[in-house]
Design an enzyme around this catalytic site. Structure first.
Site, PDB file in Angstrom:
ATOM      1  N   ASP A 160       0.866  -0.990  -0.163  1.00 22.31           N
ATOM      2  CA  ASP A 160       0.057   0.054   0.043  1.00 22.31           C
ATOM      3  C   ASP A 160       1.013   1.155   0.156  1.00 22.31           C
ATOM      4  O   ASP A 160       0.636   2.162  -0.757  1.00 22.31           O
ATOM      5  CB  ASP A 160      -0.969   0.191   1.176  1.00 22.31           C
ATOM      6  CG  ASP A 160      -1.503  -1.221   1.407  1.00 22.31           C
ATOM      7  OD1 ASP A 160      -2.514  -1.694   0.655  1.00 22.31           O
ATOM      8  OD2 ASP A 160      -0.993  -2.164   2.398  1.00 22.31           O
ATOM      9  N   HIS A 188      -4.733  -3.314   6.578  1.00 20.02           N
ATOM     10  CA  HIS A 188      -4.443  -3.537   5.220  1.00 20.02           C
ATOM     11  C   HIS A 188      -5.642  -4.074   4.333  1.00 20.02           C
ATOM     12  O   HIS A 188      -5.964  -5.056   4.173  1.00 20.02           O
ATOM     13  CB  HIS A 188      -3.405  -4.742   4.889  1.00 20.02           C
ATOM     14  CG  HIS A 188      -3.331  -5.044   3.195  1.00 20.02           C
ATOM     15  ND1 HIS A 188      -2.903  -4.526   2.239  1.00 20.02           N
ATOM     16  CD2 HIS A 188      -4.051  -6.217   2.561  1.00 20.02           C
ATOM     17  CE1 HIS A 188      -3.093  -5.019   0.983  1.00 20.02           C
ATOM     18  NE2 HIS A 188      -3.612  -5.997   1.509  1.00 20.02           N
TER      19      HIS A 188
END
Ligand code: NAD
Ligand code: LMR
Length: 328
Positions: A160, A188
């Site tokens: 990410d 996440h």
């Protein structure tokens, strides 16, 4: 003198991330170009033949740093003596399955693999959980491996983080290596908060360069949050090469250190820094030195960010409760 080989476990090694990851490790991308490695690859019996095929390809690739390969469906054999464990194996969500069913399957996998690592891994083994739900799988692993220090158990949010770097680099038309210090806070999942308030590009604040707060507070955030789903839509498969590359980045920076003045994002056991929930695996900005991570402290959090840090923290607390209810 040549270094002693480091033993690296990859679970789910016959899967798509595993297939992208093991050659990267064998080439020195994870631990350095002078670090010999022995790969331990674990998968489940239905994937044993495919796993053996991956082993054959590793032999055929003749990687100079690769000093041995263990390919097995036996969790004890896989975990024995490993110095680094990258946990990619897990149960995917299938059609018609509720979130609770996926959580239940994975919580029991991570509970049993925690025990195997605790009993058989090398002392001070560093663990990275990639398989989803990554933060909560890592938490279960930590809870059921009480003799492994909590600081040794982490989850992957570097993908990410790298996605956020990529979006800023494209927007500003600068090299991705010139963008620094974005942050992924929290889970996440789509509640993660990609934060550019402290980020720079070519040495200047990203907000000053982009000059478009509406984009930074809107589309930029949702693009990073939803990038995993966008890859699935495009490839009909979830991200694999970028996930494998991010797993290498995560371990490399943890073991070899982050460059001066730069932080990265890692899912780590929360001590309640920045008033987020303690006792969950939460992604923070961290620096690494001598094989240890430290949460970057003292960053200003504005009202907009505060809400986002709290939202993703609340989701992790809820996931923790759900995982425990599945195990009880
Ligand atoms: P995949 O289905 O291709 O591979 C998973 C492998 O795990 C399979 O070979 C399967 O047989 C194996 N496996 C299942 N149960 C196991 C067990 N108990 N022990 C060992 N191996 C087991 O999936 P993939 O695309 O490689 O993705 C793996 C995981 O990573 C998924 O959970 C995915 O959602 C997750 N993921 C996380 C990130 C991240 O950034 N954290 C990014 C991408 C994917
Ligand atoms: C990703 O971020 O690419 C994955 O976590 C997506 C998924 O659901 O596997």
């Amino acid at each position: 003198m040549a270094k002693e080989p480091v033993r690296v476990l990859v679970t789910g090694a016959a899967g798509q991330i595993g297939y992208a990851l093991v050659p990267m490790i064998a080439r020195g991308i994870m631990l350095g170009a002078d670090q010999p490695v022995i790969l331990h690859m674990l998968d489940i019996p239905p994937a044993a033949e495919a796993l053996n095929g991956v082993k054959m390809e590793l032999v055929d690739a003749a990687f100079p740093l690769l000093k041995g390969v263990v390919a097995t469906t036996d969790v004890v054999e896989a975990c024995t003596g490993v110095n680094v464990a990258v946990m990619v194996g897990g149960f995917p969500r299938k059609e018609g399955m509720e979130r609770k069913d996926v959580m239940s399957k994975n919580a029991s996998i991570y509970k049993s693999q925690a025990s195997a690592l605790e009993l058989h891994a090398a002392q001070n083994c560093k663990v990275l959980v990639v398989a989803n739900p990554a933060n909560t799988n890592a938490l279960i692993l930590k809870e059921f491996a009480p003799s492994i220090p909590a600081k040794n158990i982490t989850c992957l949010t570097r993908l990410d983080h790298n996605r956020a770097l990529g979006q800023i680099s494209e927007r500003l038309n600068v090299q991705v290596s010139d963008v620094k210090n974005v942050i992924i806070w929290g889970n996440h999942s789509s509640t993660q908060y990609p934060d550019v308030n402290h980020a720079t590009a070519v040495g200047k604040p990203v907000r000053e360069l982009v000059k478009d707060d509406e984009w930074l507070n809107g589309e930029f955030i949702t693009t990073v949050q939803q990038r995993g789903a966008a890859i699935i839509k495009a490839r009909k498969l979830s991200s694999a090469l970028s996930a494998a590359s991010a797993a290498c980045d995560h371990i490399r920076d943890w073991v070899l250190g982050t460059p001066e003045g730069t932080w990265v994002s890692m899912g780590v056991y929360s001590d309640g820094s920045y008033n987020v929930p303690a006792g969950v695996i939460y992604s923070f900005p961290v620096t690494c030195k001598n094989g240890e991570w430290t949460i970057v402290q003292g960053l200003a959090i504005d009202e907009f960010s505060r809400k986002k840090l709290d939202l993703t923290g609340a989701e992790l607390t809820e996931e923790k409760e759900l995982a425990y209810s599945c195990l009880s």
